[in-house]
Design a protein around this motif. Structure first.
Motif, mmCIF file in Angstrom:
data_model
loop_
_atom_site.group_PDB
_atom_site.id
_atom_site.type_symbol
_atom_site.label_atom_id
_atom_site.label_comp_id
_atom_site.label_asym_id
_atom_site.label_seq_id
_atom_site.Cartn_x
_atom_site.Cartn_y
_atom_site.Cartn_z
ATOM 1 N N ILE A 87 33.713 -53.273 6.449
ATOM 2 C CA ILE A 87 32.737 -53.633 7.566
ATOM 3 C C ILE A 87 31.737 -54.735 6.187
ATOM 4 C CG2 ILE A 87 30.284 -52.722 7.476
ATOM 5 C CD1 ILE A 87 32.408 -51.028 8.754
ATOM 6 N N VAL A 88 30.879 -56.081 6.730
ATOM 7 C CA VAL A 88 31.273 -56.651 6.143
ATOM 8 C C VAL A 88 29.723 -57.429 6.362
ATOM 9 C CG1 VAL A 88 32.992 -57.428 5.260
ATOM 10 C CG2 VAL A 88 32.636 -58.043 7.722
ATOM 11 N N TYR A 89 28.966 -57.890 5.512
ATOM 12 C CA TYR A 89 27.780 -58.807 6.548
ATOM 13 C C TYR A 89 27.885 -59.503 8.519
ATOM 14 C CZ TYR A 89 24.242 -62.035 8.151
ATOM 15 O OH TYR A 89 22.639 -62.855 8.616
ATOM 16 N N GLY A 90 27.057 -58.459 8.800
ATOM 17 C CA GLY A 90 26.646 -58.312 10.767
ATOM 18 C C GLY A 90 27.746 -57.440 11.159
ATOM 19 N N THR A 91 28.205 -56.727 10.764
ATOM 20 C CA THR A 91 29.129 -55.705 11.591
ATOM 21 C C THR A 91 28.246 -54.591 11.407
ATOM 22 O OG1 THR A 91 31.588 -56.611 10.073
ATOM 23 C CG2 THR A 91 31.499 -54.584 10.860
ATOM 24 N N ASN A 92 28.312 -53.438 11.909
ATOM 25 C CA ASN A 92 28.124 -52.582 12.982
ATOM 26 C C ASN A 92 28.925 -51.500 11.803
ATOM 27 O OD1 ASN A 92 27.449 -50.012 14.324
ATOM 28 N ND2 ASN A 92 27.848 -50.439 16.313
ATOM 29 N N ILE A 93 27.712 -50.585 11.190
ATOM 30 C CA ILE A 93 28.147 -50.043 9.605
ATOM 31 C C ILE A 93 28.679 -48.811 11.170
ATOM 32 C CG2 ILE A 93 26.915 -48.185 7.618
ATOM 33 C CD1 ILE A 93 25.199 -50.969 7.541
ATOM 34 N N ASN A 118 31.689 -42.117 18.575
ATOM 35 C CA ASN A 118 32.473 -42.320 19.238
ATOM 36 C C ASN A 118 32.678 -43.624 18.924
ATOM 37 O OD1 ASN A 118 33.614 -42.968 21.391
ATOM 38 N ND2 ASN A 118 32.661 -42.721 23.464
ATOM 39 N N GLY A 119 33.672 -43.989 18.606
ATOM 40 C CA GLY A 119 34.002 -45.081 18.136
ATOM 41 C C GLY A 119 33.057 -45.914 17.155
ATOM 42 N N CYS A 120 32.455 -46.899 17.474
ATOM 43 C CA CYS A 120 31.514 -47.314 17.124
ATOM 44 C C CYS A 120 29.698 -47.240 17.632
ATOM 45 C CB CYS A 120 31.618 -48.913 16.563
ATOM 46 S SG CYS A 120 32.999 -49.928 15.803
ATOM 47 N N SER A 121 29.781 -46.050 17.792
ATOM 48 C CA SER A 121 28.616 -45.206 18.667
ATOM 49 C C SER A 121 28.425 -43.974 17.575
ATOM 50 C CB SER A 121 28.008 -45.825 19.664
ATOM 51 O OG SER A 121 28.852 -44.719 20.529
ATOM 52 N N VAL A 122 26.799 -43.651 17.369
ATOM 53 C CA VAL A 122 26.787 -41.898 17.209
ATOM 54 C C VAL A 122 25.641 -41.362 18.280
ATOM 55 C CG1 VAL A 122 25.266 -42.551 15.864
ATOM 56 C CG2 VAL A 122 26.686 -40.442 15.178
ATOM 57 N N ASP A 123 26.116 -39.970 18.486
ATOM 58 C CA ASP A 123 25.359 -39.560 19.721
ATOM 59 C C ASP A 123 24.431 -37.997 18.950
ATOM 60 O OD1 ASP A 123 25.871 -41.213 21.383
ATOM 61 O OD2 ASP A 123 27.732 -39.727 22.478
ATOM 62 N N ASP A 124 22.965 -38.352 19.445
ATOM 63 C CA ASP A 124 22.305 -36.680 18.722
ATOM 64 C C ASP A 124 23.658 -35.515 20.107
ATOM 65 O OD1 ASP A 124 21.021 -34.459 18.210
ATOM 66 O OD2 ASP A 124 19.557 -35.723 17.701
ATOM 67 N N MET A 170 14.938 -35.506 21.121
ATOM 68 C CA MET A 170 15.016 -36.275 22.071
ATOM 69 C C MET A 170 16.549 -37.021 22.224
ATOM 70 S SD MET A 170 13.650 -40.023 22.951
ATOM 71 C CE MET A 170 13.982 -41.325 21.956
ATOM 72 N N PRO A 171 17.298 -36.530 23.190
ATOM 73 C CA PRO A 171 19.025 -36.624 23.746
ATOM 74 C C PRO A 171 18.914 -38.660 22.864
ATOM 75 C CG PRO A 171 18.402 -35.424 24.720
ATOM 76 C CD PRO A 171 17.397 -35.761 24.580
ATOM 77 N N MET A 172 20.062 -39.158 21.791
ATOM 78 C CA MET A 172 19.739 -40.865 21.658
ATOM 79 C C MET A 172 21.722 -40.522 21.763
ATOM 80 S SD MET A 172 16.356 -41.306 19.043
ATOM 81 C CE MET A 172 16.344 -43.141 19.511
ATOM 82 N N SER A 173 21.629 -42.416 21.557
ATOM 83 C CA SER A 173 22.200 -42.938 20.728
ATOM 84 C C SER A 173 22.655 -44.264 20.428
ATOM 85 C CB SER A 173 24.120 -42.972 22.327
ATOM 86 O OG SER A 173 23.745 -42.076 22.990
ATOM 87 N N PHE A 174 23.378 -44.488 19.147
ATOM 88 C CA PHE A 174 23.073 -45.265 18.569
ATOM 89 C C PHE A 174 24.191 -45.953 18.746
ATOM 90 C CE2 PHE A 174 19.613 -42.355 16.797
ATOM 91 C CZ PHE A 174 18.471 -43.173 16.193
ATOM 92 N N SER A 175 24.128 -47.205 18.750
ATOM 93 C CA SER A 175 25.475 -48.202 18.818
ATOM 94 C C SER A 175 25.464 -49.321 17.837
ATOM 95 C CB SER A 175 25.802 -48.540 20.309
ATOM 96 O OG SER A 175 24.216 -49.791 20.898
ATOM 97 N N ASN A 176 24.473 -49.549 17.415
ATOM 98 C CA ASN A 176 24.231 -50.589 16.363
ATOM 99 C C ASN A 176 23.745 -50.632 15.374
ATOM 100 O OD1 ASN A 176 25.425 -52.826 15.121
ATOM 101 N ND2 ASN A 176 23.561 -54.037 15.877
#
Length: 215
Positions: free
Chosen positions: A13-19, A36-42, A184-190
């Protein structure tokens, strides 16, 4: 407390990349979170659901004067949730831990800047002008300062600066990052964290600390 154990794939993971892409650096504090890959769901929203990176990478507890860039969407029209910052401690308890968070509310344009210090206090709120609807991606930036001044950007509009100046309050001047949720069901993709030196690489950071993070 449950810890998400990721695959043995090491993602640099480098600058500007999705942690979020580096599953190894995340710890689930409360609730059920699915990568799920580069996203995470509650996937099991509850009171004080939380996930963060400070348990694996202790060096993030010393972060200050950094910028967070995040993308999220809600998957139902209930509750609230958002991004936690200056996280010092976490707890598997209602309103536990010590951190700030910027929280968004379903079907509202109200955004709350709150503080958790083993209990919740609202520092301030603002109207973003954008109603949060299900299945829509929203972009947010959080400019964190060790000088107790926080500026927020939501969908390109700036708000603040705001300060933790409630009577008797001691500001949090540094800390890690994560996500929080309240029913609240949420998804974070970045999630990008831009440090003063321009990059955050959890692989190198964990190697330097002597904690390989499970790989």
């Amino acid at each position: 407390m449950s810890i998400f154990v990721a695959s043995l794939l090491i993602l640099n993971i480098v600058y500007g990349t999705n942690i979020i892409c580096d599953h190894n650096v995340w710890t689930i504090v409360r609730g059920e979170w699915t990568f799920n890959g580069c996203s995470v769901d509650d996937t099991l929203p509850m009171h004080s659901g939380m996930i963060w990176i400070g348990d694996v990478d202790k060096s993030t507890l010393e972060w200050s004067d950094y910028t967070i860039k995040g993308t999220f969407k809600i998957n139902d029209n209930t509750g609230n949730g958002g991004i936690a910052f200056h996280v010092q401690t976490v707890a598997d308890a209602d309103d536990g831990g010590q951190y700030y968070a910027l929280s968004f509310f379903a079907n509202q344009d109200t955004v709350v800047f709150g503080k958790w210090d083993n209990g919740f206090t609202k520092i301030d709120e603002f109207n973003s002008g954008t109603t949060i609807l299900a299945d829509v991606d929203y972009n947010v930036e959080i400019l964190c300062s060790s000088n107790n001044a926080f500026t927020f950007k939501f969908e390109g509009q700036s708000f603040g600066p705001y300060s933790d100046d409630n009577e008797g309050s001691t500001p949090f001047t540094k800390g890690s990052v994560g996500f929080r949720n309240y029913y609240m069901p949420m998804s974070f993709s970045n999630l990008e964290v831009i440090l003063p030196d321009g990059e955050y690489d959890p692989v190198e950071s964990l190697k330097n600390s002597g904690n390989p993070g499970g790989w």
